[in-house]
Design a protein around this motif. Structure first.
Motif, mmCIF file in Angstrom:
data_model
loop_
_atom_site.group_PDB
_atom_site.id
_atom_site.type_symbol
_atom_site.label_atom_id
_atom_site.label_comp_id
_atom_site.label_asym_id
_atom_site.label_seq_id
_atom_site.Cartn_x
_atom_site.Cartn_y
_atom_site.Cartn_z
ATOM 1 N N LEU A 297 62.922 17.823 -2.098
ATOM 2 C CA LEU A 297 62.126 16.692 -1.629
ATOM 3 C C LEU A 297 61.385 16.092 -2.812
ATOM 4 O O LEU A 297 60.670 16.802 -3.532
ATOM 5 N N ASP A 298 61.543 14.792 -3.008
ATOM 6 C CA ASP A 298 60.842 14.092 -4.078
ATOM 7 C C ASP A 298 60.068 12.928 -3.484
ATOM 8 O O ASP A 298 60.541 12.261 -2.545
ATOM 9 N N PHE A 299 58.885 12.686 -4.026
ATOM 10 C CA PHE A 299 58.012 11.635 -3.522
ATOM 11 C C PHE A 299 57.600 10.714 -4.663
ATOM 12 O O PHE A 299 57.466 11.141 -5.806
ATOM 13 N N ALA A 300 57.395 9.449 -4.328
ATOM 14 C CA ALA A 300 56.893 8.476 -5.300
ATOM 15 C C ALA A 300 56.216 7.353 -4.529
ATOM 16 O O ALA A 300 56.657 6.985 -3.434
ATOM 17 N N VAL A 301 55.139 6.843 -5.089
ATOM 18 C CA VAL A 301 54.467 5.718 -4.451
ATOM 19 C C VAL A 301 55.372 4.494 -4.528
ATOM 20 O O VAL A 301 56.299 4.441 -5.345
ATOM 21 N N ALA A 302 55.107 3.533 -3.675
ATOM 22 C CA ALA A 302 55.919 2.319 -3.662
ATOM 23 C C ALA A 302 55.898 1.657 -5.032
ATOM 24 O O ALA A 302 54.842 1.487 -5.644
ATOM 25 N N GLY A 303 57.072 1.311 -5.540
ATOM 26 C CA GLY A 303 57.192 0.674 -6.840
ATOM 27 C C GLY A 303 57.458 1.632 -7.977
ATOM 28 O O GLY A 303 57.876 1.205 -9.049
ATOM 29 N N ALA A 304 57.209 2.943 -7.765
ATOM 30 C CA ALA A 304 57.503 3.930 -8.795
ATOM 31 C C ALA A 304 58.959 4.365 -8.691
ATOM 32 O O ALA A 304 59.649 4.057 -7.713
ATOM 33 N N VAL A 305 59.427 5.086 -9.703
ATOM 34 C CA VAL A 305 60.826 5.501 -9.758
ATOM 35 C C VAL A 305 60.934 6.971 -9.348
ATOM 36 O O VAL A 305 60.218 7.827 -9.864
#
Length: 454
Positions: A297-305
């Motif tokens: 599972l990987d997470f990133a804020v909107a706009g990040a890669v």
């Protein structure tokens, strides 16, 4: 020479469909000036609207992007176009030493990484007993404050749920009431329950028989609330499941101290979704020797890669460390020795029938009543459309529904062409969401196809 990404991987990094569409127009090496690469970097210059060319550079180890254009999107169309040009023709990129503007950017990145590393080292340095005691007291205070906020949110959710059932579903499905309760749970630092509540709300759009589906989802929500009241007495694996569902984080450093499970982990399927301005990437793996499932599972804020994962069918030779759970499936990559070429037969070999699907789901659900989904490789299922219903039918004419929010139903129907296919995807107890199809001698990931078609 930098290893080129696949077109699917580049598409997955795009902030939106308009950006990748614009990037494709710049995907020819002929449009670029002064293309270059090292083992880690690729760069290029391209004419823009101004008098000087835009300077674009990508650090493939991050990945990280730098472009002198004024776009606020990240990565911008120039970064995407440069990556696509490298994916299509890496040989067109010279292997010269990077120009000064690339070297300066890389130096700044490395200096920032060194500062962060020094900060972590300083934090880990031994401290005197008085300082250690003050930190422990402060940490305990923060923990107690969070638990108080969580308990207040759980109490309010219990009252809201009782009122909802007493008034009747038809009267209480108004958007405002549900949105307010979900926002209250986020404020109470229980983001996992906020997401679960939104799933209950979305049930009313699933079918004409939404009442039963919504009531079932709310009943499972009550089960979670009951478990929260008995959290301290639950077995450790069940408590770990509950903490993950609530959104109580477990430090990666803690997970990585667990013994690693070594294998060649084949990428079976992946999907990226956007929820509450947060990108969530699910990558399912299966061990060749252990036959064990794993979920990255990987997470990133909107706009990040998001981190780049290998394409479907590719094997990751290495060790995984698993999060504690009644059914340990979420994992972190602990060590990696290499990458194995894609093997489409790996998915076919893992395939099972509907009996196996039902049996596995029943076993997992009995151990974890709030189970959201399980991975499933299914063989010899024929995609069909009957009236307004999308189904997968086996040789015995038994059927399971396709998930209503699966966006590539017509494409799946065309790929099947009326014949049985081999699929990998996720089963939530009600419907199947395909992630990968074995298309002849290759695997086709539906997320990459969705990004390409979008």
């Amino acid at each position: 020479m930098a290893a080129p990404w696949t077109i699917e991987q580049v598409s997955g990094m795009a902030p939106d469909t308009a950006s990748i569409a614009a990037g494709r127009k710049l995907a020819s090496a002929a449009k670029w000036q002064r293309l270059g690469q090292t083992e880690r970097l690729i760069w290029g210059e391209i004419r823009g609207s101004g008098s000087t060319p835009y300077q674009t550079c990508i650090d493939t180890a991050g990945p990280a992007f730098k472009c002198s254009c004024p776009s606020r999107k990240f990565p911008c169309k120039h970064s995407l176009g440069l990556a696509l040009a490298h994916a299509a023709s890496a040989s067109a990129f010279a292997t010269d030493a990077p120009p000064q503007w690339v070297a300066e950017w890389l130096d700044k990145r490395e200096a920032r990484s060194e500062r962060e590393a020094r900060g972590k080292t300083k934090t880990a340095e031994p401290v005197d007993p008085a300082t250690a005691q003050r930190r422990a007291v402060a940490q305990a205070k923060r923990r107690d404050q969070r638990e108080e906020k969580m308990q207040a949110g759980l109490d309010e959710l219990q009252r809201w749920l009782a009122d909802t059932l007493r008034q009747g579903l038809a009267r209480t499905m108004e958007q405002e009431s549900w949105d307010h309760m979900a926002a209250r749970l986020v404020d109470a630092q229980i983001p996992g329950l906020a997401r679960w509540l939104r799933r209950c709300q979305e049930a009313r759009y699933g079918s004409e028989q939404w009442q039963g589906t919504a009531l079932q989802a709310l009943s499972r929500l009550q089960l979670i609330l009951d478990a929260c009241q008995r959290r301290e007495t639950l077995p450790e694996p069940v408590r770990a499941d509950l903490d993950e569902l609530l959104g109580i984080p477990l430090a990666k450093e803690t997970v990585l101290t667990q013994p690693g499970v070594a294998d060649i982990w084949r990428v079976m399927g992946k999907w990226t979704s956007d929820t509450d301005r947060l990108q969530v990437q699910r990558t399912w793996l299966r061990g060749e020797r252990t036959q064990r499932w794993a979920l990255l599972l990987d997470f990133a804020v909107a706009g990040a890669v998001l981190p780049i994962t290998p394409p479907e069918g590719v094997g990751i030779e290495g060790e995984l460390a698993f999060y504690p759970a009644t059914w340990p499936v979420r994992a972190l990559l602990k060590t990696q020795q290499g990458i194995e070429p894609a093997q489409p037969n790996a998915m076919i070999a893992a395939g099972d029938g509907l009996d196996g699907l039902y049996r596995t789901y029943a076993e997992r659900l009995a151990a974890t009543p709030w189970l959201e989904r399980i991975p499933a490789a299914l063989r010899d299922l024929t995609p069909v459309k009957v009236d307004e219903h999308w189904l997968l039918i086996d040789a015995a004419h038994r059927q399971i529904p396709l998930a209503p929010h699966f966006p590539l139903r017509w494409e799946l129907l065309a790929m099947g062409g009326g014949a049985p296919v081999q699929l990998f995807g996720e089963w939530d107890g009600d419907a199947f969401f395909p992630l990968t199809i074995a298309d002849g001698a290759r695997l086709q990931g539906f997320h990459a196809l969705h990004m390409e078609l979008s």
